[in-house]
Design a protein around this motif. Sequence first.
Motif, PDB file in Angstrom:
ATOM      1  N   GLU A   1      79.359  67.834 118.403  1.00  7.91           N
ATOM      2  CA  GLU A   1      78.729  68.811 118.820  1.00  7.91           C
ATOM      3  C   GLU A   1      79.117  69.389 120.367  1.00  7.91           C
ATOM      4  OE1 GLU A   1      74.649  69.850 116.299  1.00  7.91           O
ATOM      5  OE2 GLU A   1      74.613  68.196 117.709  1.00  7.91           O
ATOM      6  N   LEU A   2      78.604  68.327 121.179  1.00 14.23           N
ATOM      7  CA  LEU A   2      79.066  68.255 122.618  1.00 14.23           C
ATOM      8  C   LEU A   2      80.321  68.586 122.809  1.00 14.23           C
ATOM      9  CD1 LEU A   2      78.145  67.664 125.538  1.00 14.23           C
ATOM     10  CD2 LEU A   2      78.657  65.184 125.325  1.00 14.23           C
ATOM     11  N   ARG A   3      81.368  67.857 122.041  1.00 12.52           N
ATOM     12  CA  ARG A   3      82.892  68.058 122.272  1.00 12.52           C
ATOM     13  C   ARG A   3      83.415  69.675 122.009  1.00 12.52           C
ATOM     14  NH1 ARG A   3      86.204  63.919 123.778  1.00 12.52           N
ATOM     15  NH2 ARG A   3      85.059  61.839 123.692  1.00 12.52           N
ATOM     16  N   GLU A   4      82.825  70.097 120.850  1.00  8.56           N
ATOM     17  CA  GLU A   4      83.006  71.458 120.298  1.00  8.56           C
ATOM     18  C   GLU A   4      82.586  72.450 121.364  1.00  8.56           C
ATOM     19  OE1 GLU A   4      82.441  74.272 116.404  1.00  8.56           O
ATOM     20  OE2 GLU A   4      81.653  72.081 116.479  1.00  8.56           O
ATOM     21  N   THR A   5      81.522  72.339 121.811  1.00  8.90           N
ATOM     22  CA  THR A   5      80.708  73.337 122.707  1.00  8.90           C
ATOM     23  C   THR A   5      81.373  73.455 123.991  1.00  8.90           C
ATOM     24  OG1 THR A   5      78.788  73.570 121.064  1.00  8.90           O
ATOM     25  CG2 THR A   5      78.216  74.664 123.276  1.00  8.90           C
ATOM     26  N   PHE A   6      81.334  72.328 124.343  1.00  9.45           N
ATOM     27  CA  PHE A   6      81.768  71.986 126.000  1.00  9.45           C
ATOM     28  C   PHE A   6      82.917  71.418 126.204  1.00  9.45           C
ATOM     29  CE2 PHE A   6      77.049  71.820 125.920  1.00  9.45           C
ATOM     30  CZ  PHE A   6      76.734  72.599 126.554  1.00  9.45           C
TER      31      PHE A   6
ATOM     32  N   LEU B   1      69.900  72.031 116.813  1.00 10.59           N
ATOM     33  CA  LEU B   1      68.585  72.128 117.987  1.00 10.59           C
ATOM     34  C   LEU B   1      69.114  71.195 119.082  1.00 10.59           C
ATOM     35  CD1 LEU B   1      65.509  72.766 117.935  1.00 10.59           C
ATOM     36  CD2 LEU B   1      65.055  70.321 117.273  1.00 10.59           C
ATOM     37  N   GLY B   2      69.808  70.320 118.962  1.00  7.90           N
ATOM     38  CA  GLY B   2      70.270  69.475 120.245  1.00  7.90           C
ATOM     39  C   GLY B   2      71.499  70.440 121.073  1.00  7.90           C
ATOM     40  N   ILE B   3      72.236  70.884 120.435  1.00  7.24           N
ATOM     41  CA  ILE B   3      73.284  71.624 121.043  1.00  7.24           C
ATOM     42  C   ILE B   3      72.577  73.063 121.623  1.00  7.24           C
ATOM     43  CG2 ILE B   3      74.346  73.121 119.171  1.00  7.24           C
ATOM     44  CD1 ILE B   3      76.253  71.220 122.183  1.00  7.24           C
ATOM     45  N   LEU B   4      71.667  73.646 121.103  1.00  6.96           N
ATOM     46  CA  LEU B   4      70.979  74.867 121.449  1.00  6.96           C
ATOM     47  C   LEU B   4      70.262  74.073 122.908  1.00  6.96           C
ATOM     48  CD1 LEU B   4      69.570  76.564 118.509  1.00  6.96           C
ATOM     49  CD2 LEU B   4      71.377  77.357 119.820  1.00  6.96           C
ATOM     50  N   ALA B   5      69.541  72.977 122.986  1.00  5.60           N
ATOM     51  CA  ALA B   5      69.163  72.679 124.018  1.00  5.60           C
ATOM     52  C   ALA B   5      69.945  72.354 125.123  1.00  5.60           C
ATOM     53  CB  ALA B   5      68.483  71.472 123.748  1.00  5.60           C
ATOM     54  N   ALA B   6      71.360  71.827 124.756  1.00  6.63           N
ATOM     55  CA  ALA B   6      72.466  71.440 125.734  1.00  6.63           C
ATOM     56  C   ALA B   6      72.829  72.896 126.418  1.00  6.63           C
ATOM     57  CB  ALA B   6      73.396  70.839 125.149  1.00  6.63           C
ATOM     58  N   LEU B   7      72.799  73.944 125.719  1.00  2.00           N
ATOM     59  CA  LEU B   7      73.244  75.361 126.129  1.00  2.00           C
ATOM     60  C   LEU B   7      72.171  75.576 127.414  1.00  2.00           C
ATOM     61  CD1 LEU B   7      74.397  77.336 123.348  1.00  2.00           C
ATOM     62  CD2 LEU B   7      75.780  76.418 124.836  1.00  2.00           C
ATOM     63  N   ALA B   8      71.092  75.294 127.214  1.00  2.00           N
ATOM     64  CA  ALA B   8      69.910  75.759 128.261  1.00  2.00           C
ATOM     65  C   ALA B   8      69.974  74.535 129.230  1.00  2.00           C
ATOM     66  CB  ALA B   8      68.619  75.743 127.489  1.00  2.00           C
ATOM     67  N   TYR B   9      70.380  73.275 129.036  1.00  2.00           N
ATOM     68  CA  TYR B   9      70.248  72.187 130.000  1.00  2.00           C
ATOM     69  C   TYR B   9      71.483  71.460 129.806  1.00  2.00           C
ATOM     70  CZ  TYR B   9      65.187  73.378 130.101  1.00  2.00           C
ATOM     71  OH  TYR B   9      64.061  74.060 129.904  1.00  2.00           O
ATOM     72  N   PRO B  10      72.658  71.948 130.211  1.00  2.00           N
ATOM     73  CA  PRO B  10      73.784  71.221 130.500  1.00  2.00           C
ATOM     74  C   PRO B  10      73.618  70.142 131.117  1.00  2.00           C
ATOM     75  CG  PRO B  10      74.203  73.281 131.195  1.00  2.00           C
ATOM     76  CD  PRO B  10      72.833  73.443 130.657  1.00  2.00           C
ATOM     77  N   ASP B  11      73.018  70.085 132.360  1.00  2.00           N
ATOM     78  CA  ASP B  11      72.951  68.883 133.358  1.00  2.00           C
ATOM     79  C   ASP B  11      71.941  67.905 132.758  1.00  2.00           C
ATOM     80  OD1 ASP B  11      70.877  71.168 133.489  1.00  2.00           O
ATOM     81  OD2 ASP B  11      70.491  70.568 135.679  1.00  2.00           O
ATOM     82  N   ARG B  12      71.001  68.021 131.532  1.00  2.00           N
ATOM     83  CA  ARG B  12      70.325  67.035 131.146  1.00  2.00           C
ATOM     84  C   ARG B  12      70.629  66.541 129.717  1.00  2.00           C
ATOM     85  NH1 ARG B  12      64.454  69.887 132.181  1.00  2.00           N
ATOM     86  NH2 ARG B  12      65.045  71.019 133.947  1.00  2.00           N
TER      87      ARG B  12
END
Length: 804
Positions: free
Chosen positions: A563-568, A494-505
């Motif tokens: 999750e953050l490190r893997e995706t971004f 859920l968190g990483i999906l939200a980060a895909l939509a809002y990488p600036d938040r």
Amino acid sequence: MILTLPIDSVLPEVIAALRATGRAVLQAPPGAGKTTRVPLAILEAGLTKGRIVMLEPRRLAARAAAERMAATLGEEVGQTVGYRVRGASAVSKSTRIEVVTEGILTRMLQSAPELPDIGVVIFDEFHERSLNADLGLALCLEVAGALRDDLMLVAMSATLDAAPVAALMEAPVITSEGRSFEVTPRWLDRPLGRERFEEAVANLVLKAISEEQGSALVFLPGEGEIRRVETLLRRQVPPDCHVAPLFGAMDFKAQRAAILPAATGRKIVLATSIAETSLTIEGITIVVDGGRARRAQFDPTSSMSRLVTEKVTRAEATQRAGRAGRLTAGVAYKLWTRGEEGALMAFPPAEIEVADLTGFALELALWGARADELCFVTPPHEGRLAEARAVLQMLSALDETGRITAHGRTLARLPLHPRLAHMVALGGPSAPMLAAILAERDPLRGAPVDLALRRDAVLGNRASGEANAATIARIRQETKRLARGQAGTGPDGLGILAALAYPDRVGLRRKGDEPRYVLSGGKGAVMAGHDPMAGARLLVATDLDGDPREARIRQAATLTEAELRETFADQIGWHEVCEWSRRDGRVLTRKQERFGALVLADRIWSVAPDDQVALAMLEGVRQLGLNPRAAATRFLARARLMPAPFPDFSIEHLEETLEDWLLPHLRGVRSTADWKNFDMLVALTARLTWDETQAMERIAPAHFETPLGRRVPIDYSTAQPSIEIRLQEVFGVTQHPTVAGRPLQLSLLSPARRPVQVTTDLPGFWKSSYADVRKEMRGRYPRHPWPEDPTVADPTVRAKPRGT
């Protein structure tokens, strides 16, 4: 028998204008019948073999218009007249008139710019000036000019400021005068006092239904106000009055029930602006206007849109009042005084002026044109359009040149905001559901901020807060639609999906007891301290209140650093930081691992280059201000007395040119304490050439040399340069000394160094006041010389020997 409507008298003019120019702008008051009559008239006139597409701003209005036209022809919807809206359609091969919501036209244009098989495009209720309508008209005008000179265009409205639209379209304006029936306005006798808004509306409704016959349509800004007024009215209305809410978030069956006539008795429809246009609600003869409207407004300080409640404009009030005169004479009750009406704005702002332009910018990129290459009634603000393009580049929808990427084309095909489309395109199986949740209003009232609670409610699990069944039903339906064709192979937390939509938040908790966060886009955010998520180190804020100083988090999902490190991974890197810290009062030199504005790891950078440290300190100087010590202050005072041409030593100019004169001298200066002890005299004097230095020493010298050869500092801090000198030391001086063309002010001192005279005319002093001074001083200081004629005496600082 078909009822005659006011629009019927001008239909021949509309047809003639389309035959002659292919364009028309139609002004017709509410109830005139333009929505249902004009498309049918064009069809009957045989102006085109293609389909007639009419745009409506809302799904309910589109379906209702199609049903009324089909009923006029004695057919079912989907035969000659059909509709297409998001999530539903009723069309067939025989459909000639198609009523669509405005976003549908944009998709038609992007898919097939020539608009094959379409002969006429009608923009109904164009006065609402939605972003999609403005974009659709601009694209249609370009298509008509470059690809389809036979494409006919009509703009229709009840309250449109027609001149700018007609000029843009190069079209005649046709006006239908009068509404079907007279509407009598009734204003308040005095302005509202301290009465709560909902109570005031409810009381006005009760007054209206007690004074007038028929059903009432009540305009309120949003669902919350509708529910509160509904609660108040249900306790007080007569038994034969049925209260029916009507707002956009309701399902279609509930909306339809609200606009149908009551089976028995009277109906009170509590509606948002959804009922302003293109809807005929049977039996309405009373309008009660609460005088407020809710609009989406983009906040540039937070890069977010937020809903604001404002007073209605005169155009909106006219449109609302007209609902009472659709089928018979009516009355419009207004929750303001007649005098207050004059202070209302004429028209609401166009959405292009106040809305988020991210989706708009994506459509422009997909079309392959810049905004200034298309014709808009109101051109978009270039600064906000640049911000929207920056978001799209962050989402990889645009390349570095601003052109659309393959990924951007994928996002444009999805019926979502580009942020949510990006998440669905790259995310796992849960992405469609999360996109549907985030695209809707909050399905849980009073719940903590955790987005997982919303997901659980949609899945049917128990969750904190009060669930809105209608909203959850819409989310489930939209989830199914979005899931069709979605690969679902990406990250699914859920968190990483939200980060895909809002990488600036993506938010990182600041140190301290309060749950305050710094967001990856550089903004600040805060959460209620009692919220269960308040202790989370990393989260993604999916909904904020838009406060420009520190936004309050209303919805969020937790996120792990893994999750953050893997995706971004491609966006996380080490940065050498050399910057001035206002809080610490010094230059900080660090090596930091960053994701946007978030610092994931931090180390000391002990070998930062001196030139970078000096440059960072320069920012500190700007914040602390120039701090000239005594010698530097005297130098600046002297420099300001120099005649042109001479370097500018004003504080303003020095502050503007710090890089030029101060930067080379800041080696070793790293803190507020260092700066307080720094003497900038060397840096200041280095600005002068040798000739300029000599000229300054000659015209505005630092010292006055006495006849005895002693150097006395000149004080330039006052309007008149001055020195203090013992009177005996200027014996024999017959010409007053000058500095920078001015007399040097002499403070003449006694042997005890107390002032005895201040003068700018020493020869005059010798001739006049000296005699009195001599008389007094001889008795007080007998061992010092007091000659009768000081102009011929030798200067001295010595006393006479004892006994002489």
